[in-house]
Design an enzyme around this catalytic site. Sequence first.
Site, PDB file in Angstrom:
ATOM      1  N   GLU A 154       1.601  -2.946  -1.870  1.00 42.99           N
ATOM      2  CA  GLU A 154       1.255  -4.650  -1.572  1.00 42.99           C
ATOM      3  C   GLU A 154       2.894  -5.836  -1.369  1.00 42.99           C
ATOM      4  O   GLU A 154       3.432  -5.985  -2.457  1.00 42.99           O
ATOM      5  CB  GLU A 154       0.841  -5.291  -3.135  1.00 42.99           C
ATOM      6  CG  GLU A 154      -0.694  -4.531  -2.423  1.00 42.99           C
ATOM      7  CD  GLU A 154      -1.241  -5.287  -3.982  1.00 42.99           C
ATOM      8  OE1 GLU A 154      -0.486  -6.187  -4.909  1.00 42.99           O
ATOM      9  OE2 GLU A 154      -2.443  -5.062  -4.585  1.00 42.99           O
ATOM     10  N   GLU A 255      -7.480   0.911  -3.769  1.00 42.61           N
ATOM     11  CA  GLU A 255      -7.679   0.726  -5.263  1.00 42.61           C
ATOM     12  C   GLU A 255      -9.139  -0.455  -4.468  1.00 42.61           C
ATOM     13  O   GLU A 255      -8.794  -0.863  -4.412  1.00 42.61           O
ATOM     14  CB  GLU A 255      -6.765  -0.135  -5.498  1.00 42.61           C
ATOM     15  CG  GLU A 255      -4.678   0.309  -5.490  1.00 42.61           C
ATOM     16  CD  GLU A 255      -3.924  -0.649  -7.059  1.00 42.61           C
ATOM     17  OE1 GLU A 255      -3.385  -0.678  -7.052  1.00 42.61           O
ATOM     18  OE2 GLU A 255      -4.834  -1.815  -6.935  1.00 42.61           O
TER      19      GLU A 255
END
Length: 504
Positions: A154, A255
């Site tokens: 990210e 995730e």
Amino acid sequence: MRASLLGLLLGGLATAWAINPITIKGHKMFDANTKEQFFIKGVAYQPRNEGTGKNAVVDPLADAAACQRDAPLMKQLGLNVVRVYEVDPRKNHDACMKAFADAGLYLLLDIATPKFSINRKLPEYDVRLFSAYRATIDAFAGYPNTLAFIAGNEVTNDKTNTEASAFVKAVIRDTKQYIRHTKKRYIPVGYASNDDEFIRDAIKDYFNCGNEDEQTDFFGVNLYEWCGSSSFEKSGYADRTRDFSSYSKPVFLTEYGCNLVTPRPFTEVEALYSSQMTDVWSGGVVYEWTQENNRYGLVKIDTNTQHAEVLEDYNNLKSALTKASPKGVQMDAFNEQRQASSCPSKTDNWKAPLELPPTPSEKACQCMRDNLGCVTSDKALNTDSSTNGTNAIGKQMDALCGTIPCKDISSDMEKGAYGIYSFCAPQDKLSWLYHLYIHNDKNAKCDFDGYAQLAAPKRNDLSSCPTIAPNMEGPSGEFASVTSHLTPTLLVYTLLVAMLWHCL
């Protein structure tokens, strides 16, 4: 005779370290021995110690007792992968990696850490970062159950910092080359993205376009759209699956596990490992193993006894995984080849350049240093020991950049233009600015309020420095002494596996 001896040796070693290599073919993953398609059933594993200093590395793979406690529970849960976000490559990881291998668990490892990572707001990719990444790769490449490395998590997380993706893509390019150049077994390198609506299409294409050497080996998505008893269509999983329906690389959830509804029922597991998703997705990683302040844990660790208490989320996930039976394809029967993505055009939401930063070359920086007669002083380096002098050095660079051009040490991210020494350490960049200042002003002295000092040049070939190739032989700086902790037996096994796999 030679073949039979080799078979006996491998048989004995396989008993001690029995785990099959995983390989990528097209947009799917396979067990290289059984040829069955491999689906990730993973968990994020990063126990935190709230009493540890903020700058300390909490390395879960250096805690043998914790790994030996947790690995059997993970096996009972039906997992085959652990994702770890931060390690210290200078520590010994043999016991944990062996415990996970014995439980049939592979490692998905982030090589970027809070201390060594691309800053999304002020991205730089320098010799220090490249050295840290190589050290982590060196520490784990020898373990047969190292599945893959994640080069960034990210980093670009919205439309305001898309330029940072160019720096992460450069890391992928260089670590892929480093692994191919120095390791007996190639280990894939990929990226883990969030799911921002404004950039999700552009970022997945960006990491899968251009030269093959620059493309990610796989793409991960941290996806929390499915909350509670949702559905494939309602959650957005159907839309995300369509987004990747023609993607040429393996895609999986790096995730998942929304906790807006607790205890989590994990109803998304049925969809993830069903025909709705298995042609596109290679499984996923649940967030996370231990109960922390964010309340995502599957188990709770007693701080006094270190006992792991199984939580309701654990039992719910176990029930869901027990029912999950993904139907894959056989590797030899799978021959679909998809085209790489087209590179995204620049828009108001996406500004990452196609031109990537250069590979950091410590040799080029060393050459430059050895040619200079005025360099950064010990005073600058020692002004703030906690940041290696970067406060003083940063202020000096800011002051000089107001009087002389600084294009050689900086990057123009919008244009994709990178200075010849943009990857050097801050003290080396400052030395270069001192050199330029004095070169432009013959009356200037090498002092600069004590932050500069005279040096005797060791070389006289400054013009050749920027052309010196980077070091691909191992880490440098504070990681220069890092070596694999593999025992001789495991080293022999790894070498044999690599040789046999090369011959397949």
